[in-house]
Design an enzyme around this catalytic site. Structure first.
Site, PDB file in Angstrom:
ATOM      1  CB  CYS A 111      -0.979  -0.005   1.178  1.00 34.36           C
ATOM      2  SG  CYS A 111      -2.280   1.223   0.960  1.00 34.36           S
ATOM      3  CG  HIS A 216      -3.763  -3.431   2.826  1.00 38.45           C
ATOM      4  ND1 HIS A 216      -2.876  -3.023   3.788  1.00 38.45           N
ATOM      5  CD2 HIS A 216      -4.182  -2.306   2.197  1.00 38.45           C
ATOM      6  CE1 HIS A 216      -2.772  -1.692   3.759  1.00 38.45           C
ATOM      7  NE2 HIS A 216      -3.558  -1.240   2.800  1.00 38.45           N
ATOM      8  CD  GLU A 218      -1.778  -5.874   5.321  1.00 37.62           C
ATOM      9  OE1 GLU A 218      -1.412  -6.182   4.172  1.00 37.62           O
ATOM     10  OE2 GLU A 218      -2.235  -4.739   5.621  1.00 37.62           O
TER      11      GLU A 218
END
Ligand code: MN
Length: 242
Positions: A111, A216, A218
């Protein structure tokens, strides 16, 4: 054998009691742990010499998400949507990108991380995608949406670092950003696009592992493709001998 040590960038904030904090989102820490790495936080506010000392212990660098990069660093168009600029954090991360490139040290930007990499290498950003990218779809699914909400695909360029990791031509992803790459840095290769043509993944050719993604991963580590990205990064870091 010890686990590869991955440095994670951090952000600064203040808690309810007015106490200054240096922090990272736990999901990044868990993603690195899940990929077999040993996470270590790099505090914002270190001097350049302190930063290089910390850096000397790191085998890989994870540039996490966060506030916007100062538009003065790339000649960005003024926008009322620019938020959370921290010039001290910008400086630290730009130094780290340049150092990692010089030393052949693996790095991965997420990001804000892909944006920092692009700016460090001379690229430019949209200060607001909705206002500046012609034909833009919605990318700012925040706040008020689950962080793992899948909202668009990424077209993965065959033969790229990313393609070798995820092994699918279309990657369903979340989208939690209002800025993005407008002009890609000359040394970076674009390797992933969203359906409106926005650049959402880049790699640094001829580097052991230099990757940036705009989504993202994660928050998506239940997907094997996202696990594979973190694993590939940690494995590359494990080859670095300090
Ligand atoms: Mn997006």
């Amino acid at each position: 054998m010890s686990l590869p040590i991955i440095g994670l960038t951090t952000s600064r904030s203040t808690n309810e009691a007015g106490i200054p904090l240096i922090a990272t989102t736990e999901a990044y820490v868990q993603a690195i742990l899940g990929a077999g790495g040993s996470p270590l936080l790099i505090p914002v506010g270190l001097s350049d010499s302190q930063l290089i000392e910390v850096y000397s212990h790191l085998q890989g660098l994870l540039f996490i998400g966060g506030g916007d990069v100062d538009p003065a660093l790339y000649g960005g168009i003024p926008s009322s949507h620019i938020n959370d600029v921290d010039p001290v954090r910008d400086h630290l991360e730009l130094v780290l990108v340049q150092r990692a490139i010089k030393d052949g040290r693996p790095f991965f930007g997420i990001c804000r991380g892909i944006q920092v990499i692009n700016v460090a290498l001379g690229g430019k950003l949209y200060t607001d995608i909705g206002q500046q990218h012609v034909g833009a779809i919605r990318h700012d699914y925040f706040p008020g949406f689950p962080r793992n909400l899948i909202v668009h695909n990424i077209e993965v360029i065959p033969g790229s670092l990313l393609a070798g990791l995820v092994r699918v031509p279309l990657l369903p992803v979340n989208s939690l950003h209002h800025q993005g790459i407008s002009v890609v840095a000359p040394s970076l290769r674009t390797i992933g696009f969203s359906p409106d043509g926005l650049i959402e993944a880049v790699e640094l050719p001829e580097h052991p592992f230099g990757l940036g993604v705009q989504w993202h991963p994660e928050w998506l580590t239940d997907q094997t493709s996202m696990q594979a990205i973190f694993r590939g990064f940690v494995e590359a870091a494990g080859k670095i001998i300090l």
